[in-house]
Design an enzyme around this catalytic site. Structure first.
Site, PDB file in Angstrom:
ATOM      1  N   LYS A 132       0.764   4.974   8.306  1.00 55.67           N
ATOM      2  CA  LYS A 132       1.339   5.346   7.006  1.00 55.67           C
ATOM      3  C   LYS A 132       0.249   5.481   5.948  1.00 55.67           C
ATOM      4  O   LYS A 132       0.209   6.464   5.186  1.00 55.67           O
ATOM      5  CB  LYS A 132       2.369   4.291   6.596  1.00 55.67           C
ATOM      6  CG  LYS A 132       2.930   4.445   5.186  1.00 55.67           C
ATOM      7  CD  LYS A 132       2.247   3.493   4.178  1.00 55.67           C
ATOM      8  CE  LYS A 132       2.463   2.040   4.525  1.00 55.67           C
ATOM      9  NZ  LYS A 132       1.874   1.137   3.504  1.00 55.67           N
TER      10      LYS A 132
ATOM     11  N   THR B  65       0.867  -1.176   0.000  1.00 53.27           N
ATOM     12  CA  THR B  65       0.000   0.000   0.000  1.00 53.27           C
ATOM     13  C   THR B  65       0.899   1.220   0.000  1.00 53.27           C
ATOM     14  O   THR B  65       1.638   1.464   0.951  1.00 53.27           O
ATOM     15  CB  THR B  65      -0.923   0.020   1.224  1.00 53.27           C
ATOM     16  OG1 THR B  65      -1.749  -1.142   1.189  1.00 53.27           O
ATOM     17  CG2 THR B  65      -1.802   1.264   1.219  1.00 53.27           C
TER      18      THR B  65
ATOM     19  N   LYS C 246      -7.207   1.429  -2.863  1.00 56.12           N
ATOM     20  CA  LYS C 246      -6.782   1.003  -1.527  1.00 56.12           C
ATOM     21  C   LYS C 246      -6.965   2.126  -0.512  1.00 56.12           C
ATOM     22  O   LYS C 246      -7.284   1.881   0.658  1.00 56.12           O
ATOM     23  CB  LYS C 246      -5.330   0.535  -1.543  1.00 56.12           C
ATOM     24  CG  LYS C 246      -4.834  -0.021  -0.202  1.00 56.12           C
ATOM     25  CD  LYS C 246      -5.664  -1.214   0.272  1.00 56.12           C
ATOM     26  CE  LYS C 246      -5.257  -1.678   1.678  1.00 56.12           C
ATOM     27  NZ  LYS C 246      -3.932  -2.301   1.720  1.00 56.12           N
TER      28      LYS C 246
END
Length: 290
Positions: free
Chosen positions: A241, A98, A173
Protein backbone atom coordinates in the site's frame (compact mmCIF):
# COMPACT_ATOMS: atom_id res chain seq x y z
CA UNK A 1 -3.22 10.66 36.01
CA UNK A 2 -2.49 13.13 33.22
CA UNK A 3 -5.34 15.52 32.48
CA UNK A 4 -5.65 14.83 28.72
CA UNK A 5 -8.14 12.12 27.82
CA UNK A 6 -6.86 10.14 24.86
CA UNK A 7 -8.82 8.02 22.40
CA UNK A 8 -6.68 5.57 20.45
CA UNK A 9 -8.16 3.96 17.35
CA UNK A 10 -6.29 0.90 16.08
CA UNK A 11 -4.40 -1.44 18.39
CA UNK A 12 -2.42 -3.55 15.93
CA UNK A 13 1.24 -4.55 15.89
CA UNK A 14 2.48 -1.04 16.75
CA UNK A 15 -0.63 0.63 18.14
CA UNK A 16 -0.92 -1.67 21.14
CA UNK A 17 2.63 -0.87 22.23
CA UNK A 18 2.03 2.87 21.84
CA UNK A 19 -1.05 2.61 24.05
CA UNK A 20 0.98 0.79 26.72
CA UNK A 21 3.52 3.62 26.77
CA UNK A 22 0.74 6.20 27.14
CA UNK A 23 -0.79 4.26 30.00
CA UNK A 24 2.57 3.88 31.75
CA UNK A 25 2.85 7.66 31.49
CA UNK A 26 -0.46 7.88 33.38
CA UNK A 27 -2.70 9.01 30.53
CA UNK A 28 -6.39 8.11 30.59
CA UNK A 29 -6.75 6.06 27.39
CA UNK A 30 -9.87 4.74 25.67
CA UNK A 31 -9.29 2.26 22.86
CA UNK A 32 -11.26 1.02 19.91
CA UNK A 33 -10.31 -1.52 17.29
CA UNK A 34 -12.51 -3.56 14.95
CA UNK A 35 -11.67 -6.84 16.69
CA UNK A 36 -12.06 -6.40 20.44
CA UNK A 37 -9.94 -9.45 21.26
CA UNK A 38 -6.90 -7.55 19.91
CA UNK A 39 -7.42 -4.99 22.69
CA UNK A 40 -8.07 -7.43 25.55
CA UNK A 41 -4.52 -7.19 26.91
CA UNK A 42 -4.80 -3.39 26.99
CA UNK A 43 -8.18 -3.54 28.71
CA UNK A 44 -6.71 -5.83 31.35
CA UNK A 45 -4.00 -3.23 31.93
CA UNK A 46 -6.62 -0.54 32.53
CA UNK A 47 -7.51 0.94 29.15
CA UNK A 48 -11.18 1.80 28.68
CA UNK A 49 -12.99 0.01 25.87
CA UNK A 50 -15.31 1.80 23.42
CA UNK A 51 -17.75 -0.16 21.27
CA UNK A 52 -17.55 2.31 18.39
CA UNK A 53 -15.32 5.07 17.04
CA UNK A 54 -18.04 7.56 17.96
CA UNK A 55 -18.09 6.37 21.58
CA UNK A 56 -14.30 6.52 21.78
CA UNK A 57 -13.93 10.10 20.59
CA UNK A 58 -16.86 11.94 22.22
CA UNK A 59 -15.10 12.68 25.51
CA UNK A 60 -11.52 12.68 24.25
CA UNK A 61 -9.21 15.67 24.20
CA UNK A 62 -6.84 13.99 21.75
CA UNK A 63 -7.64 11.28 19.19
CA UNK A 64 -4.84 9.11 17.83
CA UNK A 65 -5.43 6.80 14.87
CA UNK A 66 -3.07 4.08 13.66
CA UNK A 67 -4.97 1.94 11.18
CA UNK A 68 -4.37 0.10 7.92
CA UNK A 69 -5.35 1.66 4.62
CA UNK A 70 -6.28 5.15 3.38
CA UNK A 71 -9.82 3.84 2.88
CA UNK A 72 -9.88 2.93 6.59
CA UNK A 73 -8.69 6.42 7.47
CA UNK A 74 -11.48 7.96 5.39
CA UNK A 75 -14.08 5.76 7.07
CA UNK A 76 -12.81 6.44 10.59
CA UNK A 77 -12.64 10.19 10.08
CA UNK A 78 -15.27 11.08 7.50
CA UNK A 79 -18.20 8.66 7.96
CA UNK A 80 -21.31 9.51 9.99
CA UNK A 81 -20.03 7.28 12.78
CA UNK A 82 -16.51 8.68 12.55
CA UNK A 83 -14.25 11.15 14.30
CA UNK A 84 -15.38 14.40 12.71
CA UNK A 85 -19.11 13.68 13.06
CA UNK A 86 -18.75 12.83 16.74
CA UNK A 87 -15.84 14.93 17.92
CA UNK A 88 -15.97 18.50 19.17
CA UNK A 89 -14.39 21.90 18.69
CA UNK A 90 -10.96 22.18 20.27
CA UNK A 91 -10.28 18.48 19.88
CA UNK A 92 -6.90 17.37 18.48
CA UNK A 93 -6.68 14.52 15.96
CA UNK A 94 -3.39 12.82 15.13
CA UNK A 95 -3.32 10.32 12.29
CA UNK A 96 -0.30 8.04 12.58
CA UNK A 97 -1.35 5.81 9.69
CA UNK A 98 0.90 5.87 6.65
CA UNK A 99 -1.49 7.38 4.13
CA UNK A 100 -1.55 9.76 1.19
CA UNK A 101 -0.39 13.36 1.58
CA UNK A 102 -3.54 14.47 -0.25
CA UNK A 103 -5.76 12.77 2.32
CA UNK A 104 -3.77 14.35 5.17
CA UNK A 105 -4.47 17.78 3.68
CA UNK A 106 -8.17 16.97 3.37
CA UNK A 107 -8.35 15.87 7.01
CA UNK A 108 -6.57 19.04 8.13
CA UNK A 109 -8.98 21.23 6.16
CA UNK A 110 -12.01 19.38 7.55
CA UNK A 111 -10.67 19.63 11.09
CA UNK A 112 -10.11 23.36 10.71
CA UNK A 113 -13.67 23.86 9.44
CA UNK A 114 -14.94 22.21 12.64
CA UNK A 115 -12.70 24.16 14.98
CA UNK A 116 -10.51 21.10 15.55
CA UNK A 117 -6.76 20.64 15.12
CA UNK A 118 -5.03 18.01 12.97
CA UNK A 119 -1.53 16.57 12.72
CA UNK A 120 -0.37 13.90 10.27
CA UNK A 121 2.26 11.94 12.14
CA UNK A 122 3.24 8.64 10.47
CA UNK A 123 5.90 6.62 12.22
CA UNK A 124 8.86 4.39 11.43
CA UNK A 125 10.55 1.78 13.58
CA UNK A 126 8.24 -1.22 13.34
CA UNK A 127 7.24 -3.44 16.22
CA UNK A 128 10.64 -3.08 17.89
CA UNK A 129 10.53 0.73 17.87
CA UNK A 130 6.96 0.70 19.17
CA UNK A 131 7.82 -1.70 22.01
CA UNK A 132 10.91 0.27 22.99
CA UNK A 133 9.28 3.69 22.67
CA UNK A 134 11.86 4.75 20.09
CA UNK A 135 9.69 5.39 17.05
CA UNK A 136 10.66 8.00 14.49
CA UNK A 137 7.69 10.33 14.05
CA UNK A 138 7.31 12.58 10.99
CA UNK A 139 4.87 15.41 11.54
CA UNK A 140 2.88 17.71 9.27
CA UNK A 141 0.48 20.44 10.37
CA UNK A 142 0.60 23.61 12.42
CA UNK A 143 3.93 24.15 14.14
CA UNK A 144 2.20 25.39 17.30
CA UNK A 145 0.23 22.15 17.50
CA UNK A 146 3.38 20.09 16.98
CA UNK A 147 5.08 21.95 19.83
CA UNK A 148 2.05 21.42 22.06
CA UNK A 149 2.01 17.67 21.40
CA UNK A 150 5.75 17.09 21.72
CA UNK A 151 5.58 15.96 25.38
CA UNK A 152 3.00 13.31 24.48
CA UNK A 153 4.74 12.17 21.30
CA UNK A 154 7.95 11.84 23.31
CA UNK A 155 6.30 9.17 25.45
CA UNK A 156 6.59 6.67 22.59
CA UNK A 157 8.88 8.38 20.08
CA UNK A 158 12.57 9.20 20.06
CA UNK A 159 13.22 11.13 16.84
CA UNK A 160 10.26 13.48 16.43
CA UNK A 161 10.64 15.97 13.60
CA UNK A 162 8.37 18.72 12.29
CA UNK A 163 8.38 18.43 8.49
CA UNK A 164 6.06 21.30 7.51
CA UNK A 165 2.41 21.99 6.78
CA UNK A 166 -0.34 19.39 6.53
CA UNK A 167 0.71 16.46 4.36
CA UNK A 168 4.44 17.01 4.93
CA UNK A 169 4.59 14.20 7.47
CA UNK A 170 3.18 11.79 4.90
CA UNK A 171 5.60 13.00 2.24
CA UNK A 172 8.48 12.36 4.66
CA UNK A 173 7.11 8.87 5.33
CA UNK A 174 7.11 8.21 1.58
CA UNK A 175 10.83 9.09 1.57
CA UNK A 176 11.28 6.62 4.42
CA UNK A 177 9.46 3.85 2.59
CA UNK A 178 11.34 4.48 -0.65
CA UNK A 179 14.60 4.10 1.31
CA UNK A 180 13.37 0.94 3.06
CA UNK A 181 12.27 -0.56 -0.26
CA UNK A 182 15.71 -0.31 -1.80
CA UNK A 183 17.41 -1.34 1.43
CA UNK A 184 15.33 -4.51 1.75
CA UNK A 185 16.31 -5.59 -1.76
CA UNK A 186 19.97 -5.06 -0.87
CA UNK A 187 19.65 -6.96 2.42
CA UNK A 188 17.95 -9.96 0.82
CA UNK A 189 20.42 -10.08 -2.08
CA UNK A 190 23.38 -9.88 0.31
CA UNK A 191 22.02 -12.72 2.45
CA UNK A 192 21.21 -14.83 -0.62
CA UNK A 193 24.76 -14.25 -1.87
CA UNK A 194 26.24 -15.16 1.52
CA UNK A 195 24.28 -18.39 1.68
CA UNK A 196 25.15 -19.43 -1.88
CA UNK A 197 28.84 -18.62 -1.47
CA UNK A 198 29.19 -20.74 1.66
CA UNK A 199 29.56 -17.93 4.17
CA UNK A 200 27.95 -18.22 7.58
CA UNK A 201 25.23 -15.53 7.37
CA UNK A 202 25.44 -14.64 11.08
CA UNK A 203 29.18 -14.15 10.86
CA UNK A 204 28.80 -12.09 7.70
CA UNK A 205 26.31 -9.81 9.49
CA UNK A 206 28.81 -9.16 12.29
CA UNK A 207 31.03 -7.41 9.77
CA UNK A 208 28.54 -5.85 7.40
CA UNK A 209 26.03 -4.54 9.95
CA UNK A 210 28.76 -2.56 11.73
CA UNK A 211 30.26 -1.12 8.55
CA UNK A 212 29.19 1.34 5.89
CA UNK A 213 26.29 -0.91 4.84
CA UNK A 214 24.82 -0.98 8.33
CA UNK A 215 21.21 0.04 8.87
CA UNK A 216 18.34 -0.49 11.26
CA UNK A 217 16.70 -2.86 8.81
CA UNK A 218 19.86 -4.92 8.38
CA UNK A 219 20.42 -5.24 12.13
CA UNK A 220 16.77 -5.87 13.02
CA UNK A 221 15.57 -7.94 10.07
CA UNK A 222 18.75 -9.67 8.89
CA UNK A 223 18.75 -12.04 11.87
CA UNK A 224 15.04 -12.72 11.39
CA UNK A 225 15.68 -13.74 7.79
CA UNK A 226 18.45 -16.11 8.84
CA UNK A 227 16.15 -17.64 11.47
CA UNK A 228 13.34 -17.94 8.88
CA UNK A 229 11.20 -15.73 11.12
CA UNK A 230 8.76 -13.93 8.85
CA UNK A 231 6.34 -12.69 11.49
CA UNK A 232 5.44 -9.05 10.94
CA UNK A 233 7.08 -6.03 12.40
CA UNK A 234 5.43 -4.38 9.42
CA UNK A 235 3.04 -6.24 7.12
CA UNK A 236 3.82 -6.92 3.47
CA UNK A 237 0.23 -5.92 2.61
CA UNK A 238 0.71 -2.52 4.22
CA UNK A 239 4.11 -2.03 2.61
CA UNK A 240 2.59 -2.65 -0.84
CA UNK A 241 0.00 0.00 0.00
CA UNK A 242 2.77 2.43 0.93
CA UNK A 243 4.79 1.74 -2.21
CA UNK A 244 1.70 2.27 -4.34
CA UNK A 245 1.14 5.65 -2.69
CA UNK A 246 4.79 6.58 -3.21
CA UNK A 247 4.62 5.66 -6.90
CA UNK A 248 1.47 7.75 -7.40
CA UNK A 249 3.09 10.71 -5.67
CA UNK A 250 6.27 10.32 -7.75
CA UNK A 251 4.20 10.21 -10.93
CA UNK A 252 2.39 13.38 -9.88
CA UNK A 253 5.79 14.99 -9.36
CA UNK A 254 6.92 13.76 -12.80
CA UNK A 255 9.71 11.86 -11.07
CA UNK A 256 10.94 8.49 -12.33
CA UNK A 257 12.11 6.15 -9.56
CA UNK A 258 13.19 2.80 -11.05
CA UNK A 259 14.30 1.35 -7.71
CA UNK A 260 10.90 2.04 -6.18
CA UNK A 261 9.20 0.57 -9.25
CA UNK A 262 11.20 -2.65 -8.91
CA UNK A 263 10.48 -2.94 -5.19
CA UNK A 264 6.76 -2.39 -5.75
CA UNK A 265 6.73 -5.15 -8.36
CA UNK A 266 8.59 -7.60 -6.12
CA UNK A 267 6.44 -6.94 -3.06
CA UNK A 268 3.25 -7.10 -5.12
CA UNK A 269 4.31 -10.54 -6.34
CA UNK A 270 4.96 -11.54 -2.73
CA UNK A 271 1.46 -10.36 -1.82
CA UNK A 272 -0.02 -12.40 -4.68
CA UNK A 273 1.79 -15.49 -3.35
CA UNK A 274 0.03 -15.21 0.00
CA UNK A 275 2.64 -13.42 2.11
CA UNK A 276 0.52 -10.35 2.87
CA UNK A 277 0.31 -11.11 6.59
CA UNK A 278 4.07 -11.65 6.88
CA UNK A 279 6.77 -9.08 7.57
CA UNK A 280 8.72 -7.19 4.95
CA UNK A 281 11.70 -9.51 5.49
CA UNK A 282 9.73 -12.20 3.63
CA UNK A 283 11.17 -10.60 0.49
CA UNK A 284 13.94 -13.19 0.84
CA UNK A 285 11.44 -15.66 -0.65
CA UNK A 286 12.25 -14.13 -4.04
CA UNK A 287 15.77 -15.51 -3.70
CA UNK A 288 15.60 -18.71 -1.67
CA UNK A 289 13.05 -21.42 -1.00
CA UNK A 290 12.87 -22.82 2.50
Amino acid sequence: MKTEKIAFIGTGVMGASVVKHLMRASFDVTVYTRTKSKANALIELGAHWANTVAEAVREADIVFTMIGMPSDVEEVYLSESGVFANGHAGQIVVDMTTSSPELAVRLAEKAQSLGMFSLDAPVSGGDIGAKNGTLSIMCGGQKELFDRLMPILSVFGEKIVYQGEAGAGQHAKMCNQITVAGTMIGICEALAYAMKSGLDPDTMLQSVASGAAGSWNLSALGPRIIQEDYEPGFYVKHFVKDLNIALREAEALQLELPGLTLAQKMYSELLDKGYGEKGTQALIKHYINS
